[in-house]
Enzyme design. Structure first.
Site, PDB file in Angstrom:
ATOM      1  N   LYS A   1       5.935  -1.121   8.142  1.00  0.00           N
ATOM      2  CA  LYS A   1       5.579  -0.843   6.749  1.00  0.00           C
ATOM      3  C   LYS A   1       4.187  -1.426   6.526  1.00  0.00           C
ATOM      4  O   LYS A   1       3.682  -2.134   7.394  1.00  0.00           O
ATOM      5  CB  LYS A   1       6.593  -1.491   5.794  1.00  0.00           C
ATOM      6  CG  LYS A   1       6.932  -2.952   6.160  1.00  0.00           C
ATOM      7  CD  LYS A   1       7.992  -3.542   5.236  1.00  0.00           C
ATOM      8  CE  LYS A   1       9.408  -3.198   5.626  1.00  0.00           C
ATOM      9  NZ  LYS A   1      10.012  -2.251   4.701  1.00  0.00           N
TER      10      LYS A   1
ATOM     11  N   THR B   1      11.393   3.344   1.793  1.00  0.00           N
ATOM     12  CA  THR B   1      11.935   4.607   2.305  1.00  0.00           C
ATOM     13  C   THR B   1      12.179   4.497   3.810  1.00  0.00           C
ATOM     14  O   THR B   1      13.034   5.184   4.354  1.00  0.00           O
ATOM     15  CB  THR B   1      10.978   5.781   2.016  1.00  0.00           C
ATOM     16  OG1 THR B   1       9.632   5.367   2.299  1.00  0.00           O
ATOM     17  CG2 THR B   1      11.078   6.231   0.581  1.00  0.00           C
TER      18      THR B   1
HETATM   19  C1  26Q Z   1      -4.845   1.553  -6.341  1.00  0.00           C
HETATM   20  C2  26Q Z   1      -6.130   1.316  -6.819  1.00  0.00           C
HETATM   21  C3  26Q Z   1      -7.218   1.474  -5.987  1.00  0.00           C
HETATM   22  C4  26Q Z   1      -7.025   1.901  -4.698  1.00  0.00           C
HETATM   23  C5  26Q Z   1      -5.753   2.150  -4.243  1.00  0.00           C
HETATM   24  C6  26Q Z   1      -4.664   1.973  -5.051  1.00  0.00           C
HETATM   25  C7  26Q Z   1      -3.293   2.212  -4.553  1.00  0.00           C
HETATM   26  C8  26Q Z   1      -3.071   3.025  -3.461  1.00  0.00           C
HETATM   27  C9  26Q Z   1      -1.800   3.211  -2.975  1.00  0.00           C
HETATM   28  C10 26Q Z   1      -2.190   1.623  -5.145  1.00  0.00           C
HETATM   29  C11 26Q Z   1      -0.906   1.820  -4.650  1.00  0.00           C
HETATM   30  C12 26Q Z   1      -0.710   2.622  -3.545  1.00  0.00           C
HETATM   31  C13 26Q Z   1       0.607   2.860  -2.933  1.00  0.00           C
HETATM   32  C14 26Q Z   1       1.748   2.402  -3.391  1.00  0.00           C
HETATM   33  C15 26Q Z   1       3.005   2.631  -2.658  1.00  0.00           C
HETATM   34  O1  26Q Z   1       3.021   3.177  -1.576  1.00  0.00           O
HETATM   35  N1  26Q Z   1       4.145   2.231  -3.237  1.00  0.00           N
HETATM   36  C16 26Q Z   1       5.425   2.410  -2.570  1.00  0.00           C
HETATM   37  O2  26Q Z   1       5.973   3.648  -2.993  1.00  0.00           O
HETATM   38  C17 26Q Z   1       7.134   3.960  -2.262  1.00  0.00           C
HETATM   39  C18 26Q Z   1       7.595   5.327  -2.709  1.00  0.00           C
HETATM   40  O3  26Q Z   1       8.128   5.278  -3.980  1.00  0.00           O
HETATM   41  C19 26Q Z   1       8.215   2.907  -2.471  1.00  0.00           C
HETATM   42  O4  26Q Z   1       9.297   3.207  -1.642  1.00  0.00           O
HETATM   43  C20 26Q Z   1       7.680   1.515  -2.142  1.00  0.00           C
HETATM   44  O5  26Q Z   1       8.644   0.537  -2.491  1.00  0.00           O
HETATM   45  C21 26Q Z   1       6.381   1.276  -2.899  1.00  0.00           C
HETATM   46  O6  26Q Z   1       5.818   0.033  -2.506  1.00  0.00           O
END
Ligand code: 26Q
Length: 790
Positions: free
Chosen positions: A527, A637
């Site tokens: 992960k 997931t």
């Molecule tokens: C935000 C601001 C600037 C640049 C990047 C971002 C950014 C990019 C990706 C913020 C968050 C993410 C990704 C988040 C993520 O993958 N969350 C996950 O989502 C999954 C699907 O719902 C869950 O199973 C996970 O628990 C959760 O961590």
């Protein structure tokens, strides 16, 4: 069932022609790259008919579409999936056998489409597969990043990031749709609601076909790229730089200030292009703009595409001259929002100054939304601190989650526990006012990619014991439960697991140069690297084990060999995460080369963990590590992929682990540690004293003494120790003892194969709930209300 090629001979003929036409070569003389390219191009072309028919049917029947707006789609390879879902895999495989070519070698040529960071992006990809396979008109909308998620390399045990120019080697699954390009304005100033002197950027769509499973449905993932716009008169060097930058690269999940403006440009480009394309299509079919929400559902995947809300308002008011209230009703009805995190620091905010400069008219619209929202809240006698916290615009920043909850009719979390925390904690103020908007949609995974395509051994067992219906309705997999005590079934499952472990061991030997014993317990944590996911807890336990195995003969005698496998990328600017990677790699080298223990434990950190690597890893685990600080992992997931392929979970009661334990029974997992409630209470009371735990646990003291010996500078890893002793925000020390005990129970339990594999069977049988087909049906029934294409 779509069989693109009538039979093997038909395929061979077409394929030989294609090789000749594309490369003037033959099967015997072609390179694997040419063999791959011709196969991909041929299949892609042959999917056109179903693709056109799908579009036609949607138009003729006037079906509503859902557009899934996401900054990320972590698709992995498309070749296998497209061959499998189109029903051509067997034919092509047989044909290649005749050619004396191993089809796996051809599949291996394809680069991963890595347009995502992790869970959120992979979820979006699973959703596309499920919706197409269920015959639902759901369309993906994202950005065609020239570079995908970085390639990870290890140098001196440390992570190095290399760019991923995935398009350079040829991507044969896309089609550029020049006619449907849209000009998007940035900067400029507003006079009387009209944007003056903006800088125009052209957004050009590339459509990638999404093949439904054996149902003739082909939808698309639309990826927007940027080019110079014809509307832009003045074009200098700087302009072209800006054009390229916008679709140049995916932002890794971190929050450095560098590149913030580009990220915001990406978000608006994605939002505005998608919304305008939908409106154009809607009008071209002769429909009334006032009925837009009856024909489109716009899903916002986390807050990154929030701007579809004000963009839709802008279109309806500025272009189509609807009044605010009417525009607002349409917007709210059309849009819905999924939240993927409760981490406060991850809730997206945009600096007002930056935002207003880049998107002046959109800013005005959000300001008007905010003004009206505050009036509504005042009318409802909401307390002023609540109003302050709920406002769309704070002192210095725009709050994207607040805009999403206020501007849509549905806000959902991604697992039961996560949604409860959203309702009762994170967004409790909104929940009190709009309880009907909140709902749960527990995540899922497509069982086609994550089991059928990667675990043919398990497919054969299931088909034999319970028939084939489970393939189309995974809840039927529960029928396996009746046979959980059957010795023959157990033997087959044991053999399946051994086969998958041998396959992974082979790959790891080839790629990482480390030999693993397939008879050992494969204990896997893959992960993103994040402190809350607690890879640190895992490696601390491994160090404890190592030290104990070296000195405790009785413990040694009772220990079943265990192989610890890690895979994770750290955001480039996330220093603590990178230190943890370095620590794990360093420990791995010490342990693997220590002849006193390396027949009992091994540690591997696989380089560049990605979707394709995951396809080997998910099937090979005995133990699935899901050890986040309770309340922090929204869902997870990977936990579902492991379960479906016969791993037992060692984990906390966090995210979807809670539902895994409920479904399979907690006696069939290894659950440990603080609960979410305990964690949240402890934060509130602010009375955690990690140093006391450390001082009173000799095991912890020994671990950090050992860590000091790993580098010639004993202080090299002090940042990790200091962070634990001074704050330990994620309760690593507090959960350490419980984790060690859970590990001990698991190791002991594995020696009783009969009992272990009965648990494995229960887990597989109970994993049906976690197909993303179920998740998508729920989104559709509760939020989108689409009609199936057939
Ligand atoms: C935000 C601001 C600037 C640049 C990047 C971002 C950014 C990019 C990706 C913020 C968050 C993410 C990704 C988040 C993520 O993958 N969350 C996950 O989502 C999954 C699907 O719902 C869950 O199973 C996970 O628990 C959760 O961590």
């Amino acid at each position: 069932m779509i069989i693109v090629f009538k039979d093997k001979e038909h395929f061979k003929k077409e394929y030989i022609n294609a090789l000749d036409k594309n490369f003037r070569t033959t099967v015997e003389n072609a390179t694997t790259a040419q063999l791959y390219a011709s196969l991909a191009m041929l299949l892609n072309k042959n999917l056109d008919e179903d693709y056109n028919n799908t579009n036609l049917l949607i138009k003729e029947k006037g079906l509503k579409k859902a557009i899934y707006f996401s900054m990320e789609f972590l698709m992995g390879r498309l070749i296998t999936n497209n061959l499998q879902n189109s029903g051509n895999y067997q034919i092509v495989k047989e044909a290649f056998k005749d050619f004396n070519i191993d089809i796996n070698k051809i599949e291996d040529v394809e680069e991963d489409t890595g347009l995502g960071n992790g869970g959120l992006g992979r979820l979006a990809a699973c959703f596309l597969d499920s919706a197409a396979s269920l015959g639902l008109p759901l369309y993906g909308n994202s950005i065609r990043y020239t570079k995908g998620f970085f390639i990870q390399e290890f140098v001196n045990n440390q992570q190095i990031e290399k760019p991923d120019p995935w398009l350079d080697k040829g991507f044969y699954w896309e089609e550029k749709i020049e006619d449907e390009a849209i000009d998007i304005p940035f900067f400029g100033y507003v006079e009387d609601t009209v944007l003056k002197e903006p800088i125009w950027i052209k957004a050009v769509p590339y459509d990638v076909k999404i093949v439904g499973n054996e149902n003739n449905v082909v939808t698309t993932l639309r990826l927007w790229s940027t080019e110079a716009s014809e509307l832009q008169e003045f074009k200098d060097e700087k302009y072209y730089q800006m054009v390229n930058k916008i679709s140049d690269s995916l932002y890794p999940d971190d929050s450095t200030y560098e590149g913030k403006k580009i990220r915001l440009q990406q978000q608006y480009l994605l939002s505005a292009s998608g919304i305008q394309a939908a409106i154009k299509e809607h009008l071209s079919l002769g429909r009334d703009i006032r009925e837009l929400h009856k024909y489109y559902a716009f899903q916002i995947n986390d807050t990154h595409p929030t701007l579809i809300i004000p963009e839709l308002m802008r279109g309806l008011m500025d272009v189509f001259k609807l009044g605010y209230d009417e525009a607002w009703e349409i917007t709210k009805n059309a849009c819905s929002f999924t939240n993927h995190t409760i981490m406060q620091e991850a809730l997206e905010k945009w600096d007002i100054k930056l935002f207003r400069e880049l998107l002046p008219r959109i800013y005005e619209i959000i300001k008007e939304m905010d003004r009206r929202f505050v009036l509504e809240l005042e009318k409802l006698n909401v307390h002023e601190t609540d109003i302050y916290n709920m406002k769309l615009i704070g002192t210095n920043s725009l709050r994207m989650a607040n805009i999403c909850i206020y501007g849509t009719h549905s806000t959902n979390g991604v697992a039961a526990l996560h949604t409860e925390i959203l309702k009762n904690t994170t967004f409790n103020n909104f929940y009190k006012i709009y309880p009907e908007r909140f709902n749960n949609k527990t995540n899922g995974i497509t069982h086609r990619r994550w089991m059928m395509h990667i675990n043919t051994e398990l497919v054969a067992i299931l088909d034999k014991w319970i028939g084939k219906d489970w393939r189309y309705d995974l809840s039927k997999i529960e029928e396996l439960l009746k046979f959980k005590e059957d010795k023959k079934l157990k033997k087959e499952i044991i053999d399946m697991k051994m086969a998958k472990k041998i396959q992974l061991a082979k790959r790891i030997k080839e790629l990482e140069g480390i030999e693993l014993d397939p008879n050992s317990i494969f204990d896997i944590q893959v992960k993103r690297l994040h402190e809350y996911k607690r890879q640190l807890l895992n490696i601390m336990h491994i160090i404890y084990l190592y030290l104990r195995l070296k000195k405790d003969q009785e413990f040694r005698a009772n220990f079943h060999p265990q192989s610890f496998i890690f895979g994770a990328k750290a955001a480039p600017s996330y220093h603590m995460a990178k230190s943890i990677i370095e620590l794990i790699n360093t420990v791995s080298k010490v342990i693997n080369s220590d002849f006193e223990v390396n027949d009992l434990i091994k540690v591997v950190f696989v380089e560049n963990y990605n979707v394709t690597y995951a396809e080997y890893i998910m099937t090979a685990a005995d133990l699935s590590e899901q050890i986040s600080t309770a309340s922090k992992e929204a869902s997870g997931t990977g936990n579902m992929k492991f379960m479906l392929n016969g791993a037992l979970t060692i984990g906390t009661l966090d995210g979807a682990n809670v539902e895994i334990a409920e479904l399979a029974g907690s006696e069939n997992e290894f659950i440990f540690g603080m609960t979410a409630k305990e964690v949240l209470d402890m934060y509130e009371k602010n009375n955690y004293k990690p140093r006391e735990i450390y001082d009173n646990d000799q095991r912890l003291i020994d671990i950090f003494e050992f860590i000091q010996t790993l580098n010639k500078n004993p202080h090299h890893f002090d940042n990790i120790k200091h962070s634990l002793l001074n704050s330990d925000y994620f309760f690593v020390l507090k959960d350490f003892d419980a984790y060690v005990k859970a590990q001990e129970i698991a190791n002991n339990n594995y020696k009783d194969k009969d009992n272990w594999f009965e648990k494995v069977i229960v887990n597989i049988a109970k994993a049906g709930f976690f197909t993303s087909d179920r998740t998508i049906e729920q989104y559709n029934n509760d939020i989108w209300h689409l009609t199936k294409i057939k």
